[in-house]
Design an enzyme around this catalytic site. Sequence first.
Site, mmCIF file in Angstrom:
data_model
loop_
_atom_site.group_PDB
_atom_site.id
_atom_site.type_symbol
_atom_site.label_atom_id
_atom_site.label_comp_id
_atom_site.label_asym_id
_atom_site.label_seq_id
_atom_site.Cartn_x
_atom_site.Cartn_y
_atom_site.Cartn_z
ATOM 1 N N ASP A 93 38.285 55.019 80.232
ATOM 2 C CA ASP A 93 38.515 55.275 78.670
ATOM 3 C C ASP A 93 37.449 56.554 78.293
ATOM 4 O O ASP A 93 36.218 56.498 78.737
ATOM 5 C CB ASP A 93 38.270 54.268 77.761
ATOM 6 C CG ASP A 93 39.791 53.410 77.825
ATOM 7 O OD1 ASP A 93 40.560 54.043 78.101
ATOM 8 O OD2 ASP A 93 39.697 52.185 77.590
ATOM 9 N N ASP A 151 40.582 49.831 56.789
ATOM 10 C CA ASP A 151 40.574 50.163 58.130
ATOM 11 C C ASP A 151 39.173 50.014 58.718
ATOM 12 O O ASP A 151 38.204 50.480 58.087
ATOM 13 C CB ASP A 151 40.670 52.012 58.534
ATOM 14 C CG ASP A 151 40.624 52.199 59.879
ATOM 15 O OD1 ASP A 151 40.412 51.264 60.733
ATOM 16 O OD2 ASP A 151 40.953 53.355 60.172
ATOM 17 N N GLU A 208 35.267 54.442 62.898
ATOM 18 C CA GLU A 208 35.953 55.807 62.498
ATOM 19 C C GLU A 208 36.280 55.793 60.969
ATOM 20 O O GLU A 208 36.068 56.316 60.009
ATOM 21 C CB GLU A 208 36.922 56.231 63.429
ATOM 22 C CG GLU A 208 36.619 56.462 64.629
ATOM 23 C CD GLU A 208 36.571 55.441 65.662
ATOM 24 O OE1 GLU A 208 36.749 54.213 65.068
ATOM 25 O OE2 GLU A 208 36.300 55.500 66.920
ATOM 26 N N LYS A 216 47.070 58.738 58.221
ATOM 27 C CA LYS A 216 46.244 59.555 58.823
ATOM 28 C C LYS A 216 46.498 58.931 60.392
ATOM 29 O O LYS A 216 46.694 58.125 60.528
ATOM 30 C CB LYS A 216 44.866 59.177 58.419
ATOM 31 C CG LYS A 216 43.993 57.841 58.800
ATOM 32 C CD LYS A 216 42.700 57.687 58.565
ATOM 33 C CE LYS A 216 41.833 56.817 59.115
ATOM 34 N NZ LYS A 216 42.376 55.386 58.806
ATOM 35 N N ASP A 260 45.366 47.351 76.772
ATOM 36 C CA ASP A 260 45.127 47.953 78.102
ATOM 37 C C ASP A 260 45.633 46.871 78.813
ATOM 38 O O ASP A 260 45.453 46.971 80.322
ATOM 39 C CB ASP A 260 43.571 47.829 78.096
ATOM 40 C CG ASP A 260 42.856 48.916 77.310
ATOM 41 O OD1 ASP A 260 43.451 50.097 77.050
ATOM 42 O OD2 ASP A 260 41.919 48.732 76.672
#
Length: 701
Positions: A322, A359, A363, A414, A541
């Site tokens: 990753d 969120d 980020e 977004k 994953d």
Amino acid sequence: MSAILSPSPAAKRSLRLFESSLILPAVKGAFAKLDPRVQLRSPVMFVVYAGSILTTLLFIHSLGGAGDAPSGYILAIAVWLWFTVLFANFAEALAEGRSKAQAASLRGLKVATMAKKLDQPRHGSSWLPLSAADLRKGNVILVEAGDVIPIDGEAIEGIASVDESAITGESAPVIREAGGDFCAVTGGTRVLSDWLVVRVSANPGETFLDRMIAMVEGAQRRKTPNEIALTILLVALTIVFLVVTVSLLPFSIFAVEAAGSGAPVSVTTLVALLVCLIPTTIGGLLSAIGVAGMSRMMGANVIATSGRAVEAAGDVDVLLLDKTGTITLGNRQASDFLPAPGVTEPQLADVAQLASLADETPEGRSIVVLAKTRFAMRERELASLGAHFVPFTAQTRMSGVDIAADGTTRVIRKGAASAVRKHVEALGGTWPEAVARAVDDAARRGSTPLAVSDGARVLGVVELKDVVKGGIRERFGSLRRMGIETVMITGDNRLTAAAIAAEAGVDDFLADATPEDKLALIRRYQSEGRLVAMTGDGTNDAPALAQADVAVAMNSGTQAAKEAGNMVDLDSNPTKLLEIVEIGKQMLMTRGSLTTFSIANDIAKYFAIIPAAFVGVYPQLAALDIMGLHSASSAILSAVIFNALIIVFLIPLALRGVAYRPIGATALLRRNLLVYGVGGLLLPFAGIKAIDMLLVLFNLA
């Protein structure tokens, strides 16, 4: 019950090769392994075991004066054959003892504690005290500052600073939070600040740690494919030499009768010859090498669920990594707002902040902070706006919020530029050329562009910056010299991925990656006959981890990821995959080196025993006694003693492993043949001669 998932510093110190606390149990284990059922697991050493019993019986028989050789000679051979078996048992017991010491350190840290079981799965609801032993999978508990987390689980609400020093050995606390890939919490760790609502993920006694303890102990360790193949080779060689040795007795009797002189070779000598002919050195150390490989993984804070996984790590030729947190430092931060034509920067910041209020990713929080810092925009409660948060998924690669007002719904999103573009065009909007250029420019700078839309209108781009880790390019270079291809996997667009890939020095990359893309990529490599390794920590994953040959799950990741992987990194360091490959290769190099040495050092034994055994019948064989050994009995005994002692001297190498060097297979083969082939050829000549001289010096020959 709860437990801490890593050996303490004291336990790690106990992993020294010859720690005094491990020696006595290993000696006891060496004798316990004399059980015939245990010896049968190693066909080569079982032959030595059977030879020890036979020579012991021959010695007892010789005490009546009817032996085919002097009783002192038979006794000496029998004693050193038993030593050979015991030394091999000792090597295996010592390796197993190190693993059991690691498991004991884990088990010894299990502590009883109380839990706060919530009536409702949310913070603020009432709770009742409950013993951790009474918790069950699915229960919801509250852990607050100062509390010990009673059992493994996943945070479903809240964020907290957690002390995991017992896991990682690092004193710095880590952040555990709901809704991300760092939601897993481990029983026995301590909450330092704030609180978490945790859903229990396993029953007591069935936790991840309980399974790990059993695996570390190695009680159920199965032989790996390469180990099985090598065992078959050793068995084949043993059978060949057994047939040859057995046929020598009637041949010797016939030769004596035909020549009318000399004496037939004794059964004791033939047993000694057989033991020295078969590859006892690698046969005695093979199991210890496998156990030690898993032990070295544990020493690196990686728990391998099978020896097969450790071995596969040594054969890996493709690494999937990753980008975020592995190649880059992770936690990308919003650095700039790039508005579309006709949109002001504050307008873009306002909508981007709205899309990020719920969120909880680093980020998302950085976007809220950047808007607040740059334009003094205060955070707003989504509930007061009549809003519904839309979480990010690997399939949509977008997140945002739907705000219902005046009978209409305002759809704010977004996410990845390609995903937002499809979303906008599906609503009848257009993708401005200026926004496309802003996305490309940010990507060329190695940043991650997040497009922002309000309904069918594209408002602009939020630029997230990431930093490539120092030294990672050099490590990838080392892997390339070993013939291992590195592939970076990222959800970013191709331009961003290409910029980061070029800076990091990876061989290839997969951009705009979804779980299905990762799975397809792994299968494609495997269809080409290649072995694939990857790391992961999220539920998305899990499919790829289950497919990969070497799958390293992060201990901080989700339960699904840990169950899908065949290794768990207790440090939750994605770059550990590079170290895992090195340990796996070291185990294979150790096995190959000792096999080369074992086969090579048999040659000197031929020159010692064959002339000594048959020179009475064929005097011409005396020319083969190039070492000038004192006598026939001295030559045979010296070879048997060397055969036993060399196992002892090689135990540290088997447990520690040969020195790892990142070189290609051809160069590695050349080096092995030079060091362990030539060394294995020459060393026994000197060793056998030295033992012969000592036997003469002490009048034992």
